[in-house]
Write an enzyme that holds these catalytic residues in place. Structure first.
Site, PDB file in Angstrom:
ATOM      1  CE  LYS A  52      -4.005   2.156   2.162  1.00 57.32           C
ATOM      2  NZ  LYS A  52      -3.468   3.530   2.064  1.00 57.32           N
ATOM      3  CG  ASP A  93     -10.984   6.398  -2.561  1.00 56.73           C
ATOM      4  OD1 ASP A  93     -10.050   7.204  -2.412  1.00 56.73           O
ATOM      5  OD2 ASP A  93     -11.624   5.906  -1.616  1.00 56.73           O
ATOM      6  CG  ASP A 120     -13.656   1.246   4.900  1.00 51.02           C
ATOM      7  OD1 ASP A 120     -13.651   0.538   5.921  1.00 51.02           O
ATOM      8  OD2 ASP A 120     -12.604   1.585   4.319  1.00 51.02           O
ATOM      9  CG  ASP A 125     -14.069   4.263   1.113  1.00 43.71           C
ATOM     10  OD1 ASP A 125     -13.725   5.337   0.585  1.00 43.71           O
ATOM     11  OD2 ASP A 125     -13.267   3.349   1.366  1.00 43.71           O
TER      12      ASP A 125
END
Length: 218
Positions: A52, A93, A120, A125
């Protein structure tokens, strides 16, 4: 002294010269096209990675934030839509499908084909799903909706986001609640970009008013 090192010294000297220095633009504030329908996405995590990465908004440096504990990899490139403002106050996102993984920190011009709706930790999200525009890769021209994607790709996408936060224990619970079509997704992106521009314009107006007030006081 190598040519590459010399080039680096030259670039540093240029940036250190006030008359030639340019103002730093955060990757999350990179401008979007005015016409709508297409947008720029900045990639943080390449497809196939279990690392990540995160981009530091203040410097643009790419950091290794952490490694996935669950034995799964990102099924597509993952990042954000610069100069956008979602309902949670952050950039939207983005999940971007490409034929080859994109390096962290790179920007790519894409278009939306759908949205994966997610909850989330009790908060919305959503993830905008996108593919490259024709000028970048015409192979995706026939992909206009999520339904045009191979079913296996959608299955992998759902499987990843359903389980990727199951370990370590105690992380937020993720719920998948369905999809939005391309038209709805395009509208979501356009609205988020317009919200960012409105906020940015208001911030600039307030800064100018503050500067004028200080000047008058002097």
């Amino acid at each position: 002294m190598t040519k590459l090192f010399k080039a680096g010294l030259l670039a540093a000297s240029v940036l250190a010269t006030p008359a030639l220095a340019q103002e730093y633009v955060s990757p999350y504030a990179y401008p979007q096209p005015e016409e709508g329908g297409e947008f720029n996405a900045v990639i943080e995590i390449p497809a196939g990675s279990f690392t990540k990465y995160e981009i530091n908004a203040e410097t643009g440096h790419v950091f290794v934030d952490r490694y996935q504990v669950m034995p799964v990899v990102y099924p597509a490139n993952y990042g954000s839509i610069p100069s956008s403002l979602g309902g949670d106050g952050d950039p939207l996102d983005a999940i971007v499908y490409t034929r080859e993984p994109i390096v962290p920190g790179a920007l790519i011009r894409v278009r939306a084909i759908g949205t994966l709706n997610m909850i989330d930790g009790g908060e919305e999200d959503d993830k905008i799903i996108a593919v490259p525009v024709s000028d970048v890769d015409p192979q995706y021209d026939a992909i206009q909706e999520l339904s045009d994607m191979p079913a296996a790709e959608i299955d992998r996408l759902e499987a990843f986001f359903r389980v990727y936060k199951q370990l370590p224990e105690g992380r937020k619970v993720v719920e998948l609640t369905g999809y939005e079509d391309a038209a709805t997704s395009v509208a979501m992106v356009d609205e988020a970009i317009e919200a960012y521009r409105t906020q940015d314009s208001a911030a600039n107006d307030n800064a100018e008013a503050g500067a004028e007030g200080e000047s008058a006081a002097q």
